[in-house]
Structures are given as C-alpha cells and as structure tokens.
Design a protein around this motif. Sequence first.
Motif, PDB file in Angstrom:
ATOM      1  N   HIS A 128      35.378  -9.262  44.984  1.00 40.19           N
ATOM      2  CA  HIS A 128      33.957  -8.903  44.835  1.00 40.19           C
ATOM      3  C   HIS A 128      33.340  -8.607  46.196  1.00 40.19           C
ATOM      4  O   HIS A 128      32.482  -7.746  46.322  1.00 40.19           O
ATOM      5  CB  HIS A 128      33.225 -10.062  44.146  1.00 40.19           C
ATOM      6  N   GLU A 156      24.100 -12.870  47.437  1.00 41.72           N
ATOM      7  CA  GLU A 156      23.664 -13.109  46.060  1.00 41.72           C
ATOM      8  C   GLU A 156      23.441 -14.589  45.754  1.00 41.72           C
ATOM      9  O   GLU A 156      22.592 -14.922  44.928  1.00 41.72           O
ATOM     10  CB  GLU A 156      24.690 -12.540  45.073  1.00 41.72           C
ATOM     11  N   PRO A 197      27.954 -16.901  37.972  1.00 43.75           N
ATOM     12  CA  PRO A 197      27.125 -15.806  37.467  1.00 43.75           C
ATOM     13  C   PRO A 197      27.098 -14.596  38.412  1.00 43.75           C
ATOM     14  O   PRO A 197      27.061 -13.458  37.953  1.00 43.75           O
ATOM     15  CB  PRO A 197      25.729 -16.416  37.340  1.00 43.75           C
ATOM     16  N   GLY A 199      29.803 -12.467  37.593  1.00 40.64           N
ATOM     17  CA  GLY A 199      29.833 -12.002  36.211  1.00 40.64           C
ATOM     18  C   GLY A 199      30.664 -12.916  35.322  1.00 40.64           C
ATOM     19  O   GLY A 199      31.157 -12.494  34.278  1.00 40.64           O
ATOM     20  N   LEU A 200      30.813 -14.162  35.736  1.00 39.27           N
ATOM     21  CA  LEU A 200      31.599 -15.142  34.978  1.00 39.27           C
ATOM     22  C   LEU A 200      30.691 -16.265  34.500  1.00 39.27           C
ATOM     23  O   LEU A 200      29.591 -16.430  34.990  1.00 39.27           O
ATOM     24  CB  LEU A 200      32.701 -15.735  35.866  1.00 39.27           C
ATOM     25  N   ARG A 201      31.167 -17.046  33.553  1.00 42.12           N
ATOM     26  CA  ARG A 201      30.429 -18.220  33.117  1.00 42.12           C
ATOM     27  C   ARG A 201      31.404 -19.335  32.767  1.00 42.12           C
ATOM     28  O   ARG A 201      32.551 -19.097  32.413  1.00 42.12           O
ATOM     29  CB  ARG A 201      29.505 -17.919  31.948  1.00 42.12           C
TER      30      ARG A 201
END
Length: 67
Positions: A19, A27, A55, A58-60
């Motif tokens: 990423h 972020e 987050p 893009g994960l949880r």
Amino acid sequence: TTGDVHVIAKAIGIVARAHGMTELSKETGIKRQQLYRALGPDGNPTLETMLKVLPALGLRMRIEAAA
C-alpha cells in the motif's frame, strides 16, 4: 489459521508495504518507523494500531462467538 501474533503482524505488514508506508502513515497518523516495527516479523501491534491500520488498508477485523 494461526493465532501467532507475529505471523499476523507480518502478513498485514506485507499488505501495508504494498500500500505504501508513507501513505499509510499519513492516513493513520502513526509514524512510519512505528508502523515498520509493529508490522514487522517480530511485531506485536496494539489493538489501537490495528484499528487504525486495517481500515486504512481496506481491511476489517471480525470477532465472532466460538463454536
């Protein structure tokens, strides 16, 4: 699956490096060095770190009752 925190931290660290750690740092508000340390092979990230990092990637994380 494994419950080894180091394996999990390392796997998330691989995603984080793909990423971009600089972007992830911006972020999450977590310093890059801290991210590298927490998400490295010997990392042991805090829950607070994970709740910011996941987050942003893009994960949880999901928690469910044991069988």
